[in-house]
Design an enzyme around this catalytic site. Sequence first.
Site, short mmCIF file in Angstrom:
data_model
loop_
_atom_site.label_atom_id
_atom_site.label_comp_id
_atom_site.label_asym_id
_atom_site.label_seq_id
_atom_site.Cartn_x
_atom_site.Cartn_y
_atom_site.Cartn_z
N HIS A 73 -11.53 -1.56 4.42
CA HIS A 73 -11.35 -1.09 5.66
C HIS A 73 -11.35 -0.36 5.99
CE1 HIS A 73 -7.99 0.39 3.07
NE2 HIS A 73 -7.34 1.62 4.35
N ASP A 74 -12.20 0.85 5.08
CA ASP A 74 -12.72 2.21 5.55
C ASP A 74 -14.26 2.08 5.29
OD1 ASP A 74 -10.75 3.10 5.44
OD2 ASP A 74 -10.34 3.51 3.30
N ASP B 277 -2.88 5.27 -2.28
CA ASP B 277 -3.68 5.70 -1.78
C ASP B 277 -4.12 6.98 -1.94
OD1 ASP B 277 -6.01 5.68 1.44
OD2 ASP B 277 -4.21 7.11 1.75
N GLU C 284 -6.72 4.28 -5.59
CA GLU C 284 -7.74 4.47 -5.11
C GLU C 284 -8.49 5.83 -5.15
OE1 GLU C 284 -9.68 5.28 -0.46
OE2 GLU C 284 -7.19 5.72 -0.64
N ASP D 37 1.14 -1.59 0.03
CA ASP D 37 -0.24 -0.08 0.38
C ASP D 37 0.97 0.89 0.06
OD1 ASP D 37 -2.19 2.17 0.66
OD2 ASP D 37 -3.11 0.10 1.92
O1 TEU Z 1 -9.03 6.60 2.44
C1 TEU Z 1 -9.12 7.47 2.11
C2 TEU Z 1 -10.29 8.77 2.14
O2 TEU Z 1 -10.65 9.55 1.21
C3 TEU Z 1 -10.50 7.89 3.60
O3 TEU Z 1 -10.50 9.13 4.80
C4 TEU Z 1 -12.36 7.53 3.44
O4 TEU Z 1 -13.64 8.80 2.39
C5 TEU Z 1 -13.00 7.30 4.49
O5 TEU Z 1 -12.49 6.89 5.05
C6 TEU Z 1 -14.60 6.87 4.14
O6 TEU Z 1 -14.93 6.59 5.65
C7 TEU Z 1 -7.13 6.26 1.97
C8 TEU Z 1 -7.34 4.79 3.71
O7 TEU Z 1 -8.05 3.59 2.26
C9 TEU Z 1 -7.92 5.32 4.35
O8 TEU Z 1 -7.86 4.55 6.01
C10 TEU Z 1 -6.85 6.83 5.12
O9 TEU Z 1 -7.22 6.68 6.25
C11 TEU Z 1 -6.86 7.64 4.39
O10 TEU Z 1 -7.04 7.69 3.09
C12 TEU Z 1 -5.95 8.42 4.30
O11 TEU Z 1 -4.67 8.32 4.26
#
Ligand code: TEU
Length: 543
Positions: free
Chosen positions: A319-320, A203, A245, A102
Site C-alpha cells: 500500500h506504500d 509496522d 517492516e 497489522d
Molecule cells: O511505512 C513505513 C515508512 O517508512 C513509510 O513512510 C514509507 O517510507 C513510505 O510510505 C514509502 O513511501 C509504514 C506503513 O506501511 C505506512 O503506510 C505508514 O504510513 C507508516 O509506516 C507510518 O505508520
Amino acid sequence: MNQTVNDRWWKDSVIYQIYPRSFQDSNGDGIGDIPGIISRLDYLKDLGIDAIWICPVYRSPQDDCGYDISDYQDIDPMFGTLRDMDDLIREAKKRGIGIIMDLVLNHTSDEHPWFREARKSRDNPYHDYYVWRDGTKDVPPNDLKASFGGSAWEWAEEAGQYYFHQFSVKQPDLNWNNPMVRQEIYRMIRWWMERGVCGFRLDVIDQIAKEPDKKILANGPRLHEYLQEMTRETFSRGDLITVGEAWGADIESAKKFSSPDGKELSMVFQFWHTLADQQIGKTKWDLAPLNFRMLKDIMARWQEGLYREGWNSLFWNNHDLPRVVSHLGNDGPYRAESAKMLAMVLHGMQGTPYIYQGEEIGMTNAPYDIEDYRDIELLNAYRERIREGIPEDEVMRSIHAKGRDNARTPMQWDDSRCAGFTEGEPWIKVNPNYSEINVKAALADPDSVYYCYRKLIALRKEYPVFKDGSFTLLMPDSEDLFVYIRETDDEKMLVAANFFGREIKWDLPEEWKKGKILLHNYDDMKDGMLRPYEAFMTYLGER
Ligand code: TEU
Ligand code: CA
C-alpha cells in the site's frame, strides 16, 4: 507449535494483503469495510492464498489511513465492529485462511488516551509513555526530520516540552525504553492472539528502539533485545507468522530478525529491490532510470544470504509502493505479459510471497490530478517540493511514478459503476481503466494475469524446490534477462525472463530443453530468443 523451524506452515504459504478502505464497501459510504472483506472470501479461497494481512482497522482518526491508532483493542466504526472482526476471523478460518493483523507499535495517534494524558504535564503517569525533550518553543532539540515532512519534534504547550514523531505530528512515537509501555503492548498482542489471528505484520519495527539524541532512528542499540522480549512474551505462545517492516534491514540484520531459532520474527520486509530506480542517497521522489543489474544483484544477494540462515519475504507491491506493472513492467500493450513475467520472477524465489490486492489482475498506477489524491505523504511532498521551486510537471511526474495512492485506488471487481467497489461515492477515485481491468474480466479469460497467479500459488505447494531450493543467478551481467536456477538434491527449476519490451537473443541451455514447462506467458517457445516480457519456468525432477 512443536514443528521444527524448517516446516513452519508459513514457509510454503502465500499471503494476500488487503487495504481495507479500498477493497470492498458493503454499506454505500464509499469506504471499504470488514463485512466487505467477508463477502469476498470465496474469491480469495479460489485464488488459493493461505492468509490475509489486513492493514490497520483499529479505531483511528485516520490522519495516516489507520496507521495512527487511538485504540488498539477496538475496530474503527468506519470499518465495522469487533463482532465483524470476529466474524471475519471465523469465516476465513472456515475457508482455511488465517488473518494477520497489522501492529503499529512505534507510535500511536495523538488522540490515544495514553497521549491525551501524557501531554497534560511532565508528571502525569503516562508522560513517559512517549519521547519528550526540553527546548524552547522556537528551538527544537535537534534537526531530525519527520518522514512526512517538517521537524520530527512538536511543541506541546501544556507539557512545555517537545514530543518526538518519526511520522506525522498526529503520530507521536512511543517510548520503548519504558517497561510499562512494553507490557501494555504485550498484553494487547496476547488479546488479539486469543481472538484467533494467525499472525502479525509489524509496522516500522526496526524504528521502535530509536535514540533521537544520537540521531539513531532505525536499528537502535536495544532493538533485538526488545524484539526477543516481545516474542518470548507473545508470539512464541502460538504458531504464528510474524513479519516486520524494516526499511533499515540489511542481510546481516535480517539473519537476526528471521533467525531459524524463532527468537525474533518469521521474516522481514526489506525494500532494497524497490529502490533500484531512484537517485542514490536521495528521496523516493528523485527518479532515476531502472538499474536492472543492480536490481538482480540485490535480489540474488538476499536469496543467497538468507539461504538456511533466515527467511525472505517476497513482494513487489504494497500500500506504500507503486503498482509493479507500472513501476517495473509495461502498463500499455504488454500489461498482461509483463505482469505475468514479474510474478514468475518473484514467486520462483525462496521466501513467503505477498500479493497486494489487485496485483493478481494486473492493476496499474493512477495518474490523477493533485486534487484527486488523498495520501498525507503525497500531499505534503507536493507542497514541500513546489515550495522548493521544483517545476510542477516534474513534481507530478514523480507523484505519478511513486505516490502511495497509486496502490490505494479501489479494487476493480467488475465493469459496473465504481468497479463494483461501492454503490456510493468512493473515498478516492476509481482508476478509469476499471472497465477493462477487473476481476470479472480476469476470471472469464483463461489467459489472464489472475490465472498465472493462481497457478504460481498452486506450484509452490506442489514442488518442494520452491521452498527448499538453493538459488543461483545466471548471466548476472545481462542487461535484459533475469534467469536463475533453484536446486535441491532431487529437483531443479529454471526461471527465465526477458525483463523488457524488446526481443532478446538467447538459447536455453541444452540440459533444460527436456525440462517440463510449469508456466509460460506465451503459447509456444521460439528458438534462440525471448520475446517482449517473455518468461517461463521449467523443471527437471521426478514429480
Ligand atoms: O511505512 C513505513 C515508512 O517508512 C513509510 O513512510 C514509507 O517510507 C513510505 O510510505 C514509502 O513511501 C509504514 C506503513 O506501511 C505506512 O503506510 C505508514 O504510513 C507508516 O509506516 C507510518 O505508520
Ligand atoms: Ca463502508
